[in-house]
Design a protein around this motif. Structure first.
Motif, PDB file in Angstrom:
ATOM      1  N   ASP A 115       3.693  83.033  82.045  1.00 13.03           N
ATOM      2  CA  ASP A 115       3.469  84.432  82.392  1.00 13.03           C
ATOM      3  C   ASP A 115       3.254  84.575  83.888  1.00 13.03           C
ATOM      4  OD1 ASP A 115       3.044  87.075  82.227  1.00 13.03           O
ATOM      5  OD2 ASP A 115       0.942  86.914  81.603  1.00 13.03           O
ATOM      6  N   GLY A 116       4.029  85.435  84.532  1.00 15.86           N
ATOM      7  CA  GLY A 116       3.860  85.710  85.964  1.00 15.86           C
ATOM      8  C   GLY A 116       3.043  86.965  86.144  1.00 15.86           C
ATOM      9  N   THR A 117       2.177  86.986  87.110  1.00 11.57           N
ATOM     10  CA  THR A 117       1.346  88.156  87.353  1.00 11.57           C
ATOM     11  C   THR A 117       1.775  88.838  88.629  1.00 11.57           C
ATOM     12  OG1 THR A 117      -0.249  86.721  88.430  1.00 11.57           O
ATOM     13  CG2 THR A 117      -0.657  87.270  86.122  1.00 11.57           C
ATOM     14  N   ALA A 118       1.610  90.145  88.661  1.00  8.54           N
ATOM     15  CA  ALA A 118       2.118  90.919  89.781  1.00  8.54           C
ATOM     16  C   ALA A 118       1.320  90.670  91.042  1.00  8.54           C
ATOM     17  CB  ALA A 118       2.096  92.406  89.433  1.00  8.54           C
ATOM     18  N   GLY A 119       1.969  90.791  92.162  1.00 12.42           N
ATOM     19  CA  GLY A 119       1.309  90.631  93.447  1.00 12.42           C
ATOM     20  C   GLY A 119       2.190  91.175  94.537  1.00 12.42           C
ATOM     21  N   SER A 120       1.728  91.105  95.751  1.00 10.71           N
ATOM     22  CA  SER A 120       2.516  91.619  96.861  1.00 10.71           C
ATOM     23  C   SER A 120       3.543  90.603  97.299  1.00 10.71           C
ATOM     24  CB  SER A 120       1.589  91.973  98.026  1.00 10.71           C
ATOM     25  OG  SER A 120       0.883  90.812  98.421  1.00 10.71           O
ATOM     26  N   PRO A 121       4.612  91.035  97.942  1.00  8.42           N
ATOM     27  CA  PRO A 121       5.668  90.110  98.351  1.00  8.42           C
ATOM     28  C   PRO A 121       5.209  89.024  99.307  1.00  8.42           C
ATOM     29  CG  PRO A 121       6.453  92.369  98.413  1.00  8.42           C
ATOM     30  CD  PRO A 121       4.989  92.434  98.173  1.00  8.42           C
ATOM     31  N   ASP A 122       4.119  89.259 100.035  1.00  4.09           N
ATOM     32  CA  ASP A 122       3.686  88.239 100.983  1.00  4.09           C
ATOM     33  C   ASP A 122       2.810  87.168 100.355  1.00  4.09           C
ATOM     34  OD1 ASP A 122       1.461  89.659 100.467  1.00  4.09           O
ATOM     35  OD2 ASP A 122       1.003  90.209 102.547  1.00  4.09           O
ATOM     36  N   GLY A 123       2.594  87.249  99.041  1.00  2.00           N
ATOM     37  CA  GLY A 123       1.864  86.199  98.350  1.00  2.00           C
ATOM     38  C   GLY A 123       0.384  86.442  98.234  1.00  2.00           C
ATOM     39  N   THR A 124      -0.107  87.579  98.662  1.00  2.00           N
ATOM     40  CA  THR A 124      -1.526  87.872  98.539  1.00  2.00           C
ATOM     41  C   THR A 124      -1.815  88.573  97.235  1.00  2.00           C
ATOM     42  OG1 THR A 124      -1.224  89.970  99.666  1.00  2.00           O
ATOM     43  CG2 THR A 124      -1.734  88.059 101.056  1.00  2.00           C
ATOM     44  N   ASN A 125      -3.100  88.589  96.859  1.00  2.00           N
ATOM     45  CA  ASN A 125      -3.543  89.268  95.632  1.00  2.00           C
ATOM     46  C   ASN A 125      -2.817  88.769  94.396  1.00  2.00           C
ATOM     47  OD1 ASN A 125      -5.217  90.876  97.236  1.00  2.00           O
ATOM     48  ND2 ASN A 125      -3.544  92.361  97.585  1.00  2.00           N
ATOM     49  N   VAL A 126      -2.595  87.459  94.319  1.00  2.00           N
ATOM     50  CA  VAL A 126      -1.955  86.857  93.164  1.00  2.00           C
ATOM     51  C   VAL A 126      -2.920  85.882  92.522  1.00  2.00           C
ATOM     52  CG1 VAL A 126      -0.015  85.510  92.355  1.00  2.00           C
ATOM     53  CG2 VAL A 126       0.284  87.060  94.275  1.00  2.00           C
ATOM     54  N   ARG A 165       7.614  81.506  95.732  1.00  2.00           N
ATOM     55  CA  ARG A 165       6.612  80.678  95.078  1.00  2.00           C
ATOM     56  C   ARG A 165       5.676  80.123  96.143  1.00  2.00           C
ATOM     57  NH1 ARG A 165      10.286  75.296  93.727  1.00  2.00           N
ATOM     58  NH2 ARG A 165      10.200  74.404  95.828  1.00  2.00           N
ATOM     59  N   TYR A 166       4.534  79.601  95.689  1.00  2.00           N
ATOM     60  CA  TYR A 166       3.597  78.985  96.621  1.00  2.00           C
ATOM     61  C   TYR A 166       4.130  77.646  97.111  1.00  2.00           C
ATOM     62  CZ  TYR A 166       0.031  82.375  95.340  1.00  2.00           C
ATOM     63  OH  TYR A 166      -0.671  83.528  95.140  1.00  2.00           O
ATOM     64  N   VAL A 167       3.827  77.327  98.352  1.00  2.00           N
ATOM     65  CA  VAL A 167       4.204  76.035  98.911  1.00  2.00           C
ATOM     66  C   VAL A 167       3.277  74.975  98.362  1.00  2.00           C
ATOM     67  CG1 VAL A 167       4.481  74.687 101.034  1.00  2.00           C
ATOM     68  CG2 VAL A 167       5.091  77.114 100.991  1.00  2.00           C
ATOM     69  N   ALA A 168       3.851  73.855  97.947  1.00  2.00           N
ATOM     70  CA  ALA A 168       3.057  72.797  97.326  1.00  2.00           C
ATOM     71  C   ALA A 168       2.182  72.089  98.346  1.00  2.00           C
ATOM     72  CB  ALA A 168       3.985  71.776  96.664  1.00  2.00           C
ATOM     73  N   ASN A 169       1.025  71.560  97.845  1.00  2.00           N
ATOM     74  CA  ASN A 169       0.137  70.698  98.628  1.00  2.00           C
ATOM     75  C   ASN A 169      -0.352  71.370  99.913  1.00  2.00           C
ATOM     76  OD1 ASN A 169       0.557  68.615  96.745  1.00  2.00           O
ATOM     77  ND2 ASN A 169       2.408  67.944  97.827  1.00  2.00           N
ATOM     78  N   VAL A 170      -0.635  72.640  99.820  1.00  2.00           N
ATOM     79  CA  VAL A 170      -1.223  73.354 100.958  1.00  2.00           C
ATOM     80  C   VAL A 170      -2.660  73.701 100.601  1.00  2.00           C
ATOM     81  CG1 VAL A 170      -1.124  75.396 102.405  1.00  2.00           C
ATOM     82  CG2 VAL A 170       0.985  74.270 101.700  1.00  2.00           C
ATOM     83  N   THR A 171      -3.594  73.236 101.421  1.00  2.00           N
ATOM     84  CA  THR A 171      -5.014  73.468 101.128  1.00  2.00           C
ATOM     85  C   THR A 171      -5.644  74.259 102.264  1.00  2.00           C
ATOM     86  OG1 THR A 171      -5.588  71.366 102.172  1.00  2.00           O
ATOM     87  CG2 THR A 171      -5.190  71.354  99.795  1.00  2.00           C
ATOM     88  N   GLY A 172      -6.575  75.077 101.910  1.00  2.00           N
ATOM     89  CA  GLY A 172      -7.320  75.847 102.892  1.00  2.00           C
ATOM     90  C   GLY A 172      -6.558  77.045 103.413  1.00  2.00           C
ATOM     91  N   GLY A 173      -7.271  78.141 103.666  1.00  2.00           N
ATOM     92  CA  GLY A 173      -6.668  79.339 104.229  1.00  2.00           C
ATOM     93  C   GLY A 173      -5.751  80.046 103.238  1.00  2.00           C
ATOM     94  N   ALA A 174      -4.990  80.989 103.776  1.00  2.00           N
ATOM     95  CA  ALA A 174      -4.058  81.742 102.940  1.00  2.00           C
ATOM     96  C   ALA A 174      -2.948  80.824 102.455  1.00  2.00           C
ATOM     97  CB  ALA A 174      -3.469  82.902 103.733  1.00  2.00           C
ATOM     98  N   ARG A 175      -2.574  80.977 101.218  1.00  2.00           N
ATOM     99  CA  ARG A 175      -1.553  80.118 100.632  1.00  2.00           C
ATOM    100  C   ARG A 175      -0.174  80.571 101.091  1.00  2.00           C
ATOM    101  NH1 ARG A 175      -2.548  79.368  94.390  1.00  2.00           N
ATOM    102  NH2 ARG A 175      -1.106  77.647  94.807  1.00  2.00           N
ATOM    103  N   ALA A 176       0.570  79.657 101.664  1.00  2.00           N
ATOM    104  CA  ALA A 176       1.913  79.978 102.143  1.00  2.00           C
ATOM    105  C   ALA A 176       2.876  80.070 100.969  1.00  2.00           C
ATOM    106  CB  ALA A 176       2.383  78.909 103.130  1.00  2.00           C
ATOM    107  N   THR A 177       3.936  80.829 101.163  1.00  2.00           N
ATOM    108  CA  THR A 177       4.961  80.975 100.122  1.00  2.00           C
ATOM    109  C   THR A 177       6.321  80.583 100.682  1.00  2.00           C
ATOM    110  OG1 THR A 177       5.414  83.284 100.678  1.00  2.00           O
ATOM    111  CG2 THR A 177       3.690  82.850  99.030  1.00  2.00           C
ATOM    112  N   GLU A 178       7.265  80.376  99.792  1.00  2.00           N
ATOM    113  CA  GLU A 178       8.615  80.006 100.166  1.00  2.00           C
ATOM    114  C   GLU A 178       9.574  80.537  99.112  1.00  2.00           C
ATOM    115  OE1 GLU A 178       8.884  75.783 100.167  1.00  2.00           O
ATOM    116  OE2 GLU A 178       8.460  75.573  98.023  1.00  2.00           O
ATOM    117  N   PRO A 179      10.882  80.638  99.438  1.00  2.00           N
ATOM    118  CA  PRO A 179      11.860  81.084  98.432  1.00  2.00           C
ATOM    119  C   PRO A 179      11.952  80.096  97.285  1.00  2.00           C
ATOM    120  CG  PRO A 179      12.759  81.214 100.661  1.00  2.00           C
ATOM    121  CD  PRO A 179      11.487  80.449 100.765  1.00  2.00           C
TER     122      PRO A 179
END
Length: 623
Positions: A115-126, A165-179
């Protein structure tokens, strides 16, 4: 008409005419299936980024295990829809690695998604457990099921998992995303397999879905230009049989297409064939039916197309795999090819082509079938040439497309009708090819869209005879544009209202097509009537090509496509207001007669009244 006396001599509307018309009407049922097929074969199911394999990660459900290569696909429809194993094509394979637009993932991977949950395109609020990298170290939250809410591609509220999707193995701060670098996973609970799921026509590739429909409509346009001329040269029956063969072969090849490029090429060729058999059927029906019965015959063939829209919904529901669905609507044309040997060539065309001897034999065969053998034996070559001397003399006159713009009144009519033909087809396919946007079952909305044509065509048929051609066309066009634009302001939560407005708009567009078809045949004089009707049909094909391309703009401005689809009929209604009324007006025989009508209004001649349908045009079908 002189040739009408010959038809009456061999039986008029006899058993032969009834049987031949019925056999020609059956393929029209599948014309709608090919025109609107991509509503189902290119449906976009809910999707999200595929999760790459992670050491120590466990799948959320057993169905995430890839199916073995030799697995047997489930045959029943419900079993297919309930299974998330990769569906198999009619050839028994899951598709070659080259079948996708990229080779980053194998075609044999199971398309199962949590199940995917809604969020903003920049990866926040997910929610962190809604995408890859969840707290529990799995592909998704425990017990996640398929069937997340579908969202419109390109809309601002698109779920993060749909295209990023979220970038793998990223810790701390805002979670980066990628295509989505590893492909996509699709909800197969409704659409078992479509060209979208097979070739990943989503996100950056989503515009290719609309492009495929435009390429098909371009084939329809080319077919009208090429095969229509060949029909006049080689005969109606010959081109009909060739078109059946071409559509059957190209449709079958489309079902086995290994990649997107070949799919588009085969669809283009299939569109050409569909246009070819449509024109040939039009000529055969009109040229074998006596004038008093031609209107009802044309109406029946028009309703066959409408019924075909309803049949398409049932076939698509019963056959959820796009390859099998493509085969289901293509293989019947081989059957049509077999029985088309029995059909009779147009005797009128044979005489005008200098083959009067063959025409005599065909007419005598028809007379025998209609139990008028003795009357048929009286027909001779000299008799045919004598009865058709006016038509034969008309062949010596030279008229070209330039005659549509050479004189001021004809030029005025030409430009106004071009706008109307283009706008009707443009908005029609803008609505009819976007069924997923209404938020209800795509199968149900297809049935409703088809059924609304019946009352719409009946009402406008009565209106044409009592209210007039111009006013009927203006009202249907204006009402269609009004409800399409109004739908922009209806909240998405009011799905019933949105669907009702769309259905009204589609019904008005179908009715306006009936109006402009008849109107065109009455406005143009006899020497250029067929040329004018053919150019109007060409403008309709151009509208069908442009409509899917305009849909691509919703990526940047979601409100723009429906606004354009709605404004076009309103503009066409204004253009129709500048056309002359033709109710109870004699059919013009010369260009000079049309030019003089602006100076003086001739008295109506009841004998020339065209009550419901054109008398020398092709059978009524959608643009």
């Amino acid at each position: 008409m002189p040739f009408g006396a010959v038809l009456a001599q061999v039986g008029g509307l006899g058993r032969f005419q009834v049987l031949q018309t019925a056999l020609l009407a059956v393929p029209i049922l599948l014309m709608a299936s090919h025109n609107l097929l991509q509503n189902f074969t290119a449906a976009v199911p809910p999707h999200r980024c595929r999760v790459p394999a992670v050491p120590g990660a466990t799948p959320a459900s057993p169905s995430a295990t890839p199916a073995p290569p030799n697995a047997t696909p489930a045959a029943p429809r419900d079993a297919l829809r309930g299974s998330n194993a990769a569906p198999r094509s009619p050839g028994g394979t899951s598709g070659s690695p080259g079948a996708t637009l990229r080779s980053a993932h194998s075609a044999s991977d199971a398309h199962v998604a949590p199940d995917g949950t809604a969020g903003s395109p920049d990866g926040t609020n997910v929610r962190p457990d809604g995408t890859w990298g969840s707290l529990n170290g799995t592909l998704g939250p425990a017990g996640a099921m398929l069937g997340w809410p579908n969202v419109t591609l390109g809309s601002p509220d698109v779920t993060l998992g749909s295209c990023r999707r979220y970038v793998a193995n990223v810790t701390g701060g805002a979670r980066a995303t990628e295509p989505c670098r590893d492909g996509w996973e699709y909800d197969r609970s409704i659409y078992v397999a479509t060209i979208v799921t097979e070739w990943d026509l989503v996100c950056a590739y989503r515009q290719l879905r609309q492009m495929a429909q435009s390429i098909y409509m371009a084939g329809v346009l080319v077919g009208a230009l090429v095969l229509g001329g060949l029909s006049d040269r080689f005969g109606r029956k010959a081109m009909l049989m060739w078109s059946y063969l071409q559509l059957g072969v190209m449709g079958t090849c489309t079902a086995f297409a290994p990649n997107y490029a070949s799919y588009c090429a085969f669809r283009f060729a299939g569109g050409m064939a569909l246009s070819g058999f449509g024109l040939s059927i039009a000529c055969l029906v009109v040229e074998w039916i006596p004038t008093p019965y031609r209107a009802i015959t044309v109406a029946i063939t028009g309703f066959a197309y409408t019924l075909g829209q309803i049949i398409l919904a049932g076939v698509a529901y019963a056959v959820p795999h796009w390859r099998w669905l493509q085969l289901s609507v293509s293989l019947p044309f081989f059957v049509f090819l077999l029985y088309s040997w029995w059909l009779a060539e147009s005797a009128r065309w044979l005489v005008l082509s200098g083959k009067a001897e063959r025409a005599v034999k065909v007419l005598q065969r028809v007379a025998t079938f209609n139990n008028r053998k003795e009357e048929g034996e009286k027909i001779t070559v000299e008799m045919l040439k004598s009865n058709m001397k006016e038509e034969l003399a008309a062949l010596k006159s030279s008229y070209t497309v330039s005659d549509l713009v050479r004189t001021p009144v004809i030029r005025h009519i030409f430009f106004c009708l071009s706008i109307v033909w283009f706008s009707i087809s443009f908005s029609y396919y803008g609505l009819a090819m976007d069924l997923q946007n209404f938020g209800v079952s795509i199968y149900l909305i297809q049935v409703i869209f088809g059924a609304v044509d019946f009352p719409a065509k009946v009402v406008v048929t009565v209106s044409l005879s009592y209210v007039g051609r111009r006013l009927s066309l203006m009202v249907t066009l204006f009402l269609a544009g009004l409800v399409i634009v109004a739908n922009i302001f209806v909240p998405t939560e009011l799905q019933t209202v949105r669907t009702a407005l769309a259905v009204i708009g589609k019904g008005c567009l179908s009715a306006s097509f009936n109006c402009v078809f008849l109107y065109t045949t009455e406005l143009y004089p006899t020497p250029i009537r067929q040329t004018g009707l053919g150019f109007g049909s060409t403008m309709a094909r151009v509208g069908g090509i442009v409509a899917p391309l305009v849909k691509m703009m919703d990526e940047y401005y979601p409100f723009l496509p429906p606004a354009v689809y709605g404004v076009a009929p309103v503009v066409a209604a204004v253009a129709a207001a500048f056309l002359p009324e033709t109710l109870n007006t004699p059919l013009p025989d010369t260009i000079e007669e049309v030019e003089n009508r602006t100076k003086q209004k001739p008295a109506g001649d009841p004998k020339e009244k065209i009550a419901l349908q054109p008398q020398d045009g092709p059978p009524l079908k959608e643009p």
